[in-house]
Design a protein around this motif. Structure first.
Motif, PDB file in Angstrom:
ATOM      1  N   PRO A  48       0.801  -1.225   0.000  1.00  0.00           N
ATOM      2  CA  PRO A  48       0.000   0.000   0.000  1.00  0.00           C
ATOM      3  C   PRO A  48       0.838   1.282   0.000  1.00  0.00           C
ATOM      4  CG  PRO A  48      -0.799  -1.525   1.663  1.00  0.00           C
ATOM      5  CD  PRO A  48       0.487  -2.093   1.151  1.00  0.00           C
ATOM      6  N   SER A  49       0.272   2.320  -0.589  1.00  0.00           N
ATOM      7  CA  SER A  49       0.934   3.634  -0.613  1.00  0.00           C
ATOM      8  C   SER A  49      -0.108   4.682  -0.942  1.00  0.00           C
ATOM      9  CB  SER A  49       2.025   3.649  -1.684  1.00  0.00           C
ATOM     10  OG  SER A  49       2.436   4.976  -1.945  1.00  0.00           O
ATOM     11  N   THR A  50       0.010   5.845  -0.311  1.00  0.00           N
ATOM     12  CA  THR A  50      -0.763   7.024  -0.747  1.00  0.00           C
ATOM     13  C   THR A  50       0.192   8.022  -1.382  1.00  0.00           C
ATOM     14  OG1 THR A  50      -2.443   6.724   0.943  1.00  0.00           O
ATOM     15  CG2 THR A  50      -2.234   8.932   0.018  1.00  0.00           C
ATOM     16  N   ARG A  51       1.157   8.518  -0.594  1.00  0.00           N
ATOM     17  CA  ARG A  51       2.027   9.598  -1.071  1.00  0.00           C
ATOM     18  C   ARG A  51       2.930   9.201  -2.232  1.00  0.00           C
ATOM     19  NH1 ARG A  51       0.479  10.519   3.634  1.00  0.00           N
ATOM     20  NH2 ARG A  51       0.744   8.286   3.757  1.00  0.00           N
ATOM     21  N   THR A  52       3.633   8.103  -2.076  1.00  0.00           N
ATOM     22  CA  THR A  52       4.679   7.793  -3.062  1.00  0.00           C
ATOM     23  C   THR A  52       4.053   7.512  -4.428  1.00  0.00           C
ATOM     24  OG1 THR A  52       5.920   6.859  -1.229  1.00  0.00           O
ATOM     25  CG2 THR A  52       6.754   6.421  -3.435  1.00  0.00           C
ATOM     26  N   ARG A 101       7.411  -0.474  -5.647  1.00  0.00           N
ATOM     27  CA  ARG A 101       7.418  -0.694  -4.190  1.00  0.00           C
ATOM     28  C   ARG A 101       7.126  -2.167  -3.938  1.00  0.00           C
ATOM     29  NH1 ARG A 101       4.485   2.805   0.390  1.00  0.00           N
ATOM     30  NH2 ARG A 101       6.288   4.085  -0.171  1.00  0.00           N
ATOM     31  N   HIS A 129      14.348   3.528   1.058  1.00  0.00           N
ATOM     32  CA  HIS A 129      13.280   4.337   0.422  1.00  0.00           C
ATOM     33  C   HIS A 129      13.940   5.612  -0.119  1.00  0.00           C
ATOM     34  CE1 HIS A 129       9.513   6.004  -0.591  1.00  0.00           C
ATOM     35  NE2 HIS A 129       8.853   5.841   0.548  1.00  0.00           N
ATOM     36  N   GLN A 132      12.027   8.938  -0.866  1.00  0.00           N
ATOM     37  CA  GLN A 132      11.647   9.679   0.350  1.00  0.00           C
ATOM     38  C   GLN A 132      12.847  10.483   0.839  1.00  0.00           C
ATOM     39  OE1 GLN A 132       8.487   9.821   1.924  1.00  0.00           O
ATOM     40  NE2 GLN A 132       9.467  11.493   3.044  1.00  0.00           N
ATOM     41  N   PRO A 263       7.756  11.104   7.432  1.00  0.00           N
ATOM     42  CA  PRO A 263       7.468  10.635   6.070  1.00  0.00           C
ATOM     43  C   PRO A 263       5.975  10.399   5.854  1.00  0.00           C
ATOM     44  CG  PRO A 263       8.483   8.882   7.382  1.00  0.00           C
ATOM     45  CD  PRO A 263       8.536  10.125   8.220  1.00  0.00           C
ATOM     46  N   LEU A 264       5.214  10.250   6.969  1.00  0.00           N
ATOM     47  CA  LEU A 264       3.790   9.947   6.942  1.00  0.00           C
ATOM     48  C   LEU A 264       3.574   8.568   6.279  1.00  0.00           C
ATOM     49  CD1 LEU A 264       2.273  13.430   5.998  1.00  0.00           C
ATOM     50  CD2 LEU A 264       2.760  12.539   8.275  1.00  0.00           C
TER      51      LEU A 264
HETATM   52  N1   CP Z   1       6.070   8.307   2.886  1.00  0.00           N
HETATM   53  C1   CP Z   1       5.524   7.248   2.229  1.00  0.00           C
HETATM   54  O1   CP Z   1       6.232   6.395   1.672  1.00  0.00           O
HETATM   55  O2   CP Z   1       4.164   7.249   2.226  1.00  0.00           O
HETATM   56  P1   CP Z   1       3.263   6.163   1.477  1.00  0.00           P
HETATM   57  O3   CP Z   1       3.496   4.836   2.161  1.00  0.00           O
HETATM   58  O4   CP Z   1       1.842   6.666   1.609  1.00  0.00           O
HETATM   59  O5   CP Z   1       3.723   6.105   0.052  1.00  0.00           O
END
Ligand code: CP
Length: 359
Positions: A48-52, A101, A129, A132, A263-264
């Motif tokens: 899962p990921s939102t930002r990346t 990822r 990462h 990031q 990094p959230l």
């Molecule tokens: N910072 C980061 O990698 O966020 P995600 O897991 O939402 O991509």
């Protein structure tokens, strides 16, 4: 060809070049619209990921390119047992550059060895990462005006926090970096980062379990989430999950100009009461992630066939059938990747793919 699997795949000069390009994109956004027209980015996200994922998507769109890919392995032929190597061979027929990822450490490295297009590691397990890291470096530069000569505190899950491992590697090439590692015993930074990075590169570091003691000396406080998904033992997670919480009381102990990065996603380690503090930089950091990924995509596409931008040379790997990687989440224990090792600091043999100690 230039891939980005580990922060050290980029020289310091290349990192500074990407950050300078990101700053130019900020100042002259219109100049870069259309610079990736007719190019395609594939986002292969097995985790899962939102930002990346979305920042890579937004970055390519802003550059006039297009994006394809998957956001879960269940919607790809990985669910039918296709290997990472075969998947990137296939996707390289459709896309000009790939961001991957994967929960298995070393998967993007193995992908890069068979890919005909640049591979970007968008996070592999607890290991690394690097995009990031570029985000974090740009954020430090924009918040403080410089990256050299800072004291940075890493707080929380330093054991599984791949963003921490990558950022320490990158910062070790800058001047006058002091690192304070703030974590309970169970979540301390892996030895390979302390030995192979901090000690080898002469980075001053100390370990503490008190955020209150450390916070007054910091220029940057890098908070992290305790990574529930990496624990093999749920009781151990429960013991440490609430280790550190940043709140207004603790912010009152900090320097007036300290920057708080994360990094959230966050869970409970930064209270929302901190969000309106001008030193809370973590949502500005998110936007920097898109900008620096725009700069990275442009750079890797430009460097694709440029002999001046090769991958760094390493000592040849060690092949020894009596050695085994101790990490169950390493690619060599999960897919058909031949076990390889390297001789690290203090004569310790480590896995080529994930840096774990050998058995
Ligand atoms: N910072 C980061 O990698 O966020 P995600 O897991 O939402 O991509």
């Amino acid at each position: 060809m230039k891939h980005l699997i580990d922060p050290t795949d980029l020289s310091k000069q290349e990192i500074d070049q990407i950050i300078a390009l990101a700053e130019d994109i900020i100042a002259h956004r219109e100049r870069y619209q259309g610079s990736m027209a007719h190019k395609k980015l594939a986002t292969l996200f097995y985790e899962p990921s939102t930002r990346t994922r979305l920042s890579f998507t937004a970055a390519m769109m802003e550059l006039g390119g297009q994006v394809l890919g998957f956001s879960t392995p269940q919607s790809s032929s990985a669910a039918k047992g296709e290997s990472v190597q075969d998947t990137v061979r296939v996707v390289g027929c459709f896309a000009d550059i790939i961001a991957m990822r994967h929960p298995i450490e070393g998967a993007p490295l193995v992908a890069s060895e068979v890919s005909r297009v640049p591979i970007i590691n968008a996070g592999d397990g607890s290991h690394s990462h690097p995009t990031q890291t570029l985000t974090d470096l740009l954020t430090i530069k924009r918040e403080l005006g410089h990256i050299d000569d800072i004291t940075i505190g890493f707080c929380g899950d330093l054991r599984f926090g791949r963003t921490v491992h990558s950022l320490i590697k990158a910062l070790s090439r800058y001047h006058g970096i002091k690192v304070v590692l703030i974590a309970p015993d169970e979540l301390r930074l892996p030895d390979y980062i302390k030995q192979d990075v901090c000690e080898k590169m002469g980075v001053e570091y100390r370990e503490t379990d008190s955020l209150d003691d450390a916070i007054p000396e910091l220029d940057v406080l890098y908070m992290t989430r305790v990574q529930k998904e990496r624990f093999l033992d749920e009781d151990e997670f429960d013991r440490v999950k609430d280790s550190f919480v940043l709140d207004a009381r603790r912010m009152a102990l900090a320097k007036e100009k300290m920057a708080v990065l994360h990094p959230l996603p966050r869970v409970n380690e930064i209270l929302t009461e901190v969000d309106d503090d001008p030193r809370a930089a973590y949502f500005r950091q998110v936007e920097n992630g898109k900008l620096v990924r725009m700069a990275l995509i442009i750079s890797l596409m430009e460097w694709k066939n440029d002999p001046a931008h090769k991958m760094p040379e390493h000592e040849p790997p060690i092949y020894n059938a009596s050695l085994h990687c101790s990490n169950t989440k390493c690619i060599c224990n999960n897919e058909n990747a031949e076990p390889r090792f390297r001789l690290a600091e203090n004569g310790i043999t480590r896995c080529w793919y994930c840096d774990s100690k050998v058995k």
